[in-house]
Design a protein around this motif. Structure first.
Motif: not given
Length: 181
Positions: A13-17, A21-30
Motif C-alpha cells: 500500500y505504501r508503494k501504491e501511494k 519510507m521517509r515520506e511515510l515516516s514523516r506522515i505517521t511519526g513512525i
C-alpha cells in the motif's frame, strides 16, 4: 490458512501511494527504521501503529489482514467444474469455489422437470440467461416463457420456480449474490 504477512501488505500500500519510507515516516511519526522492520517482518506493529498506517495509507485497517488471492485458484477449467445435483436438476459451478459474494452456475433442467413443486425464494439476487432451450419461469404468481437469449433478474426473496415442459434439456447460466450454494 496461510500466515498473513502484514509487513508486505503495508509495503504494497505504501508503494501504491508512491510514498518513500521517509515520506511515510514523516506522515505517521513512525521512524523509518521501525517501518523497515515492520515491512521486512522483523517487528510486529501494535494496533495503534496499524491504525496510524491505515489512516496515512487511506486503507481500512482490515485490509492488512486479508489473505492474498493466488491467481491459479481463480481459474476453473471446463473439465474441472464442480457439479451439484438437486433431484434431476444439475448445477455446474463456474465460480472457483463457494467463497465470496458472487456465484455463477449453469443449471441444466432435464425435459419435463420442475425445479420445485411450488415457487420458493432465497436470500440472493439472481440474474439468469437462457443458453439452450425454452423454459417456463414462474415469478410469484405470474408465468413467463423464456427462450434462448432471454434474461431475467430475480430480486432477493422473490418466489420463483422453473418448469421445462419440452422434450429437450434446458441450460440456464445464472449469477447469484450473495452466494447461496
Amino acid at each position: 490458512m496461510e500466515s498473513i504477512d502484514i509487513g508486505k501488505k503495508i509495503e504494497k500500500y505504501r508503494k501504491e501511494k508512491e510514498y518513500s519510507m521517509r515520506e511515510l515516516s514523516r506522515i505517521t511519526g513512525i521512524t523509518p527504521s521501525m517501518l523497515s522492520q515492520i515491512e521486512r517482518g522483523l517487528a510486529n506493529p501494535s494496533i495503534q501503529t496499524l491504525k496510524t498506517l491505515s489512516k496515512a495509507l487511506n486503507v481500512p485497517i482490515f485490509y492488512f489482514f486479508l489473505e492474498e488471492n493466488r491467481t491459479e485458484n481463480l481459474i476453473v477449467r471446463h473439465n474441472e467444474r464442480r457439479n451439484i445435483s438437486v433431484g434431476d436438476i444439475t448445477y455446474e459451478l463456474l465460480s472457483p469455489d463457494l467463497s465470496g459474494e458472487l456465484e455463477t452456475i449453469i443449471m441444466t433442467v432435464p425435459s419435463n422437470t420442475l425445479s420445485s413443486d411450488s415457487p420458493i425464494g432465497h436470500k440472493g439476487e439472481e440474474i439468469a440467461y437462457v443458453m439452450e432451450g425454452k423454459i417456463v419461469l414462474y415469478l410469484e404468481e405470474t408465468k413467463y416463457i423464456l427462450e434462448v437469449g432471454d434474461t431475467v433478474k430475480i430480486p432477493p426473496f422473490m418466489n420463483h420456480k422453473w418448469e421445462n415442459n419440452t422434450d429437450q434439456a434446458v441450460k440456464i447460466i445464472f449469477s447469484v449474490t450473495p452466494a447461496v450454494f
